[in-house]
Design an enzyme around this catalytic site. Structure first.
Site, short mmCIF file in Angstrom:
data_model
loop_
_atom_site.label_atom_id
_atom_site.label_comp_id
_atom_site.label_asym_id
_atom_site.label_seq_id
_atom_site.Cartn_x
_atom_site.Cartn_y
_atom_site.Cartn_z
N ASP A 45 10.87 14.33 11.76
CA ASP A 45 9.48 13.89 11.63
C ASP A 45 9.14 12.79 12.63
O ASP A 45 8.57 11.76 12.29
CB ASP A 45 9.23 13.39 10.20
CG ASP A 45 7.73 13.37 9.86
OD1 ASP A 45 6.95 14.05 10.57
OD2 ASP A 45 7.34 12.68 8.90
N GLY A 84 0.84 -1.19 0.00
CA GLY A 84 0.00 0.00 0.00
C GLY A 84 0.86 1.22 0.00
O GLY A 84 2.04 1.18 -0.36
N LYS A 94 10.35 1.18 -0.68
CA LYS A 94 9.45 2.33 -0.61
C LYS A 94 9.78 3.26 -1.79
O LYS A 94 10.93 3.69 -1.94
CB LYS A 94 9.60 3.09 0.69
CG LYS A 94 8.68 4.31 0.74
CD LYS A 94 8.75 5.05 2.06
CE LYS A 94 7.83 6.27 2.01
NZ LYS A 94 7.87 7.04 3.26
N GLY A 114 0.80 5.85 0.90
CA GLY A 114 0.04 7.04 1.22
C GLY A 114 0.11 8.03 0.08
O GLY A 114 0.46 7.67 -1.05
#
Length: 993
Positions: free
Chosen positions: A139, A24, A46, A26
């Site tokens: 982050d 999946g 990724k 984002g």
């Protein structure tokens, strides 16, 4: 990016990796699982969306990732490699199963304190390592922290830096961080933003873990504005159980100015070492590994944080930062300062023990031995104190270092000088001196504390002492407080309450004085002073950490077994702090046996108290109560003597007389003369106006195991002497009724109890006759019709002051008389009235009546039904003791019939408790004798000869006027007792023929 990129990505990866499936992604990424064909392992690839990486050089990105890939740490998810596929950036990480903090919080809500501390420790450990390598995360958020195998792993480490260094920061949107977790300087794109922005994000993360929501919510712009302009809401206002140390650390991390925050992750780690937690990581973290199905369900950034964990082998946490203070300074014993040339300063030397201990305790990881303990242990030593004595006492109390000093007058001023030494050596850790007026305790304390801290601090800048820990700046208030401590040590509670009140009237911010007043008032069984209690809670934050925990834990309204566990945990964490030890022992001594907790379980805490404060009358009083329940009468008498010797006033006289009574009863010698009992009555009469609690003792000359006939005789003599009047005289009827019921004289007990009815005594005392009548009816000692009239009369008494417990007990008594009369309608009506109230107390009481009615026809089923009720009482409390006493007899008899003798004691140990309220004491005295018979029978069946003798002896010695229905039991107990005692008698030597 379209599906064609998948083919391009596979071509770029070549045969080294085979893409198997997509997990999946984002808005900024897609995430794939691939097989590392060389090492035969799963990895994650990724791929960053092109629109998020405009202006970023793929080659420079790859080179930056190579640098970041060197971040090898147990709590950092490693990056294996990186590159570009047709201009689109990607990077590769190992694949492991796990769960993000976000997923955990969404499923379970706020974390426990221990879980939060563990997560923060491991995140900060990762940050400390990365920051030392010059890498800032930028982050930190729940999505980027993975919980795997019970440990925290920080994901996406260095990606923001890599994108920043590889192109335009503004074009790489994900590099800017997430608004909810942005430090003010990061949110405003301040070019000087450094590693302290990560520490701010950790503060936001910690806040969210504890509360369930971050400090600021709303739109991105609203959140950023709040970070820049608005202080974070006070954490402990939203969650009171957060330790002060942890709340302060989070508040500092959330400071708007980077210079006001902790300056490094290592500094935050050191501060975490001082955070008290209730026992480490919970099952939430221990069972952190997620199932494959749950992993497959993750989407967007949550997927990324899971898969970034890789195949990293979890290692032990890296060595913690070097201690902040010199070795040996972690736990200090502050001794009284000597005044060799001016004895008028001796009291000031003791005052400074209190203020210095409070000031230093809780500064970072530094702790001090409880000041009251030290003053008690040193009160008989000379001043100045020999160094050898100071070292010895410090060593016995477990201190690592000892502070000694002197006071010397210099005109109108006094010079205080102290030396801090390692216990067991001549090694000096720090020296300090201060000059001030003798009454200026604050100036002396602050100066000495600051100098000592500067001397022992080894890492970074020494923090200021905790000035909020200073007990008071008022010389006179401190003196009044210490007078209260001295009086309470002797159980002169009335005087101690007056002293504490004088202390906080002199200084309205004197938090310790409010705390001690509140505690002493509760100890004395008085109604809570709501104004004092409210003021204490308002000033709680001024207290040192240990005392804050004392206040907070006293506020917990939880079942007794949980309460005992909480206090035991605190006593284990602070083994030198007497209030925690007594708080753990006290509920066991008084009520533990009702909950199936043997009274002897209090002994480890009481033994430790005996080491710490051997001259405190309260610990000796509790030791005597335990001894009365489990030791021989001679041992109990010795314990009462010790308690009496340390007490003052009426308490001292009562306990000393008690000890002499028991000794005389055991030896067969003469009992104390009448005049001693009359003198005790005069002391009680004098105290009754000031202290209504003494009404309970107005007719008692002792407690277990003092002889009952002597006490009954003394009540008659006190009445004839006219010592008591009014309600004090009427209260003797309560004591007399309890004593007579314990002898088996049930009708005499009913007559004595009637004296209490026309009075303003507490309802629990005025219904003594109904309690004895109801219990007696069920136990076949009182005619049910006689009991009926007495219970009806009690229910008609004025009851405006009746508590829920009194009302429930009266309904139960009415119902149990219905059981004795075979009146089902009456029993059902009592159950119905009880059921109107849905509280646990009413539910338990109604369940008791249901079980007792069933016992008429099916004793086995009734025992099982009552056992369910009683087991819930033992877990959660809320009971009428009279109902429990009867129900547990039914349970015990059924267990014995089934041959389960070992299970009986749990249900019948309840009379061992030092029960100290009228409702409990009245039920205890009436129901304990037959309970003792059943205990003796169970131990007899188990072959525990000593225990069987003890309980049979308690029964036959006290129950000397049994009603006809119980005479057979008394005879049986005497026969069994004789046989058991004979079995251990020395055999006669055989004479040769």
């Amino acid at each position: 990016m379209n599906d064609a990129i998948l083919e391009t990505l596979q071509q770029t990866l070549g045969t080294a990796y085979h893409i198997e499936r997509e997990l999946g992604g984002g808005g900024m990424s897609r995430v794939f699982v691939a097989q590392d064909t060389t090492l035969d392992r799963e990895v994650v690839v990724k791929v960053l969306m092109a629109e998020s990486t405009n202006g970023v050089s793929g080659e420079r990105f790859r080179r930056e990732i190579q640098v970041i890939a060197k971040l090898q740490h147990p709590h950092i998810v490693s990056i294996l490699s990186a590159g570009a596929a047709d201009g689109t950036l990607y990077y590769i990480m190992p694949f492991v199963k796990g769960e993000t903090l976000r997923a955990r919080m969404s499923r379970e809500g706020p974390f426990k304190i221990a879980d939060t501390v563990k997560v923060l420790r491991e995140v900060l450990d990762a940050l400390a390592f990365a920051h030392e390598q010059g890498v800032v995360h930028r982050d930190i958020k729940p999505e980027n922290v993975l919980i795997e195998a019970g440990h925290a792993l920080v994901a996406d480490f260095g990606i923001a830096k890599a994108l920043h260094e590889s192109g335009s920061m503004t074009s790489a949107g994900i590099a800017l961080g997430t608004p909810t977790y942005m430090a003010p300087e990061q949110a405003t794109a301040d070019p000087t933003t450094d590693h302290r922005a990560d520490l701010y994000a950790v503060g936001v993360l910690a806040y969210e873990l504890l509360i369930g929501t971050p400090p600021f919510c709303g739109s991105a712009q609203q959140v950023i504005t709040a970070h820049i302009t608005t202080p974070a809401p006070a954490l402990r206002v939203r969650r009171a159980d957060v330790p002060v140390v942890l709340a302060d650390l989070i508040a500092r991390a959330l400071a708007k100015e980077p210079s006001a925050r902790p300056q490094s992750a290592n500094e935050m780690l050191a501060a975490l070492d001082a955070v008290p937690t209730p026992g480490g990581i919970t099952a939430r973290a221990a069972n952190a590994t997620a199932s494959p199905k749950r992993i497959g369900a993750f989407v967007g950034v949550a997927v990324l944080a899971v898969v970034l964990a890789g195949a990293l082998v979890i290692q032990l946490r890296s060595a913690s930062a070097a201690p902040a203070v010199a070795d040996g300074a972690e736990l200090i014993a502050v001794m009284p300062l000597g005044a060799a040339s001016d004895t008028s300063l001796a009291r000031l030397g003791k005052d400074l023990v209190v203020t210095l201990s409070a000031n230093l305790d809780g500064v970072g990881a530094l702790r001090t031995i409880d000041a009251a303990t030290l003053l008690m242990r040193t009160r008989k030593l000379p001043s100045p104190m020999p160094l050898a004595d100071a070292q010895r006492i410090a060593r016995e109390l477990g201190a690592r270092s000892v502070m000694t000093g002197t006071l010397v007058g210099e005109g109108d001023l006094v010079r205080a000088s102290v030396v801090l030494r390692v216990v067991g050596s001549d090694s000096t850790l720090a020296k300090a001196t201060a000059l001030a007026a003798p009454r200026d305790i604050a100036a002396l304390t602050d100066s000495l504390s600051w100098q000592v801290l500067q001397g022992v601090w080894r890492k970074g800048k020494a923090p200021s002492p905790l000035l909020k820990g200073l007990t008071t700046a008022s010389f006179d208030a401190l003196r009044a407080f210490l007078d209260g401590e001295r009086h309470f040590q002797q159980l002169n509670v009335t005087e101690s309450l007056a002293d504490y009140r004088r202390a906080f009237e002199l200084d309205s911010t004197f938090a310790q004085a409010y705390l001690r007043y509140d505690y002493a008032n509760e100890w004395n069984l008085r109604p809570r002073d709501s104004l004092v209690h409210a003021r204490l809670l308002a000033l709680k934050e001024r207290l040192p950490e240990r005392e804050q925990l004392w206040v907070e834990t006293r506020e917990h309204n939880i079942p007794l077994p949980e309460e005992v566990a909480e206090w035991k945990a605190l006593a284990q964490r602070y083994p030198d702090y007497p209030p925690f030890l007594m708080a753990a022992a006290d509920p066991i001594v008084h009520y533990g046996p009702i909950y199936g907790i043997p009274i002897s379980d209090a002994r480890p805490m009481l033994d430790r108290l005996d080491q710490l404060v051997p001259d405190h009358a309260d610990s000796k009083l509790h030791q005597a109560a335990v001894s009365s329940a489990v030791d021989t009468p001679r041992e109990a008498a010795d314990a009462w003597s010790k308690a009496g010797a340390l007490s003052s006033g009426g308490f001292a006289y009562f306990m000393t007389l008690m000890a002499d009574l028991v000794r005389a009863n055991v030896s067969g010698g003469p009992l104390p003369p009448v005049e001693r009992a009359l003198h005790l009555a005069r002391l009680i009469a004098a105290d009754a106006e000031r202290d209504p609690v003494v009404l309970l003792f107005s007719g008692l000359t002792g407690v277990k195991p003092a002889p009952i006939p002597y006490q009954v005789d003394m009540i008659a003599r006190v009445r004839r002497a006219g010592i008591y009047a009014g309600d004090v005289e009427r209260s003797t009827g309560f004591s007399e009724s309890a004593l007579l019921a314990a002898r088996g004289d049930w009708m005499g007990a009913l007559a004595a109890a009637r004296r209490t009815e026309p009075s303003a005594l507490p309802m629990g005392m005025r219904i003594a006759g109904a309690r004895i009548a109801g219990l007696g009816a069920w136990l076949e000692a009182v005619d049910p019709h006689v009991a009926d009239s007495i219970v009806r009369r009690a229910r008609a008494l004025p009851n405006a002051s009746a508590r829920a417990l009194d009302r429930a007990e009266l309904l139960w008594l009415d119902g149990v008389v219905g059981v004795a009369l075979g009146d089902e309608q009456r029993v059902r009506e009592a159950i119905r009235e009880l059921s109107v109230d849905t509280s646990r107390l009413s539910r338990h009481t109604a369940g008791s009546l249901s079980g007792l009615w069933l016992n008429r026809t099916n004793p086995d089923a009734a025992a099982d039904s009552l056992r369910v009720v009683t087991d819930d009482v033992m877990r959660n409390g809320s009971y009428v003791l009279a109902a429990e006493a009867v129900g547990r007899l039914v349970i015990a008899r059924a267990l014995r019939k089934r041959g389960e003798h070992a299970a009986v004691e749990r249900y019948l140990m309840w009379p061992d408790g030092a029960l100290n309220t009228p409702t409990l004491f009245g039920a205890l005295m009436a129901a304990a004798p037959l309970t003792e018979f059943e205990r003796g029978s169970a131990f007899d069946a188990l072959g525990n000869r000593d225990a069987a003798i003890r309980h049979y002896r308690n029964f036959v010695d006290n129950y000397d006027q049994p009603p006809p229905a119980h005479r057979a039991k008394v005879d049986e107990a005497k026969q069994r007792l004789a046989a058991l005692e004979k079995s251990d008698a020395p055999k006669a030597k055989s004479v040769p023929p």
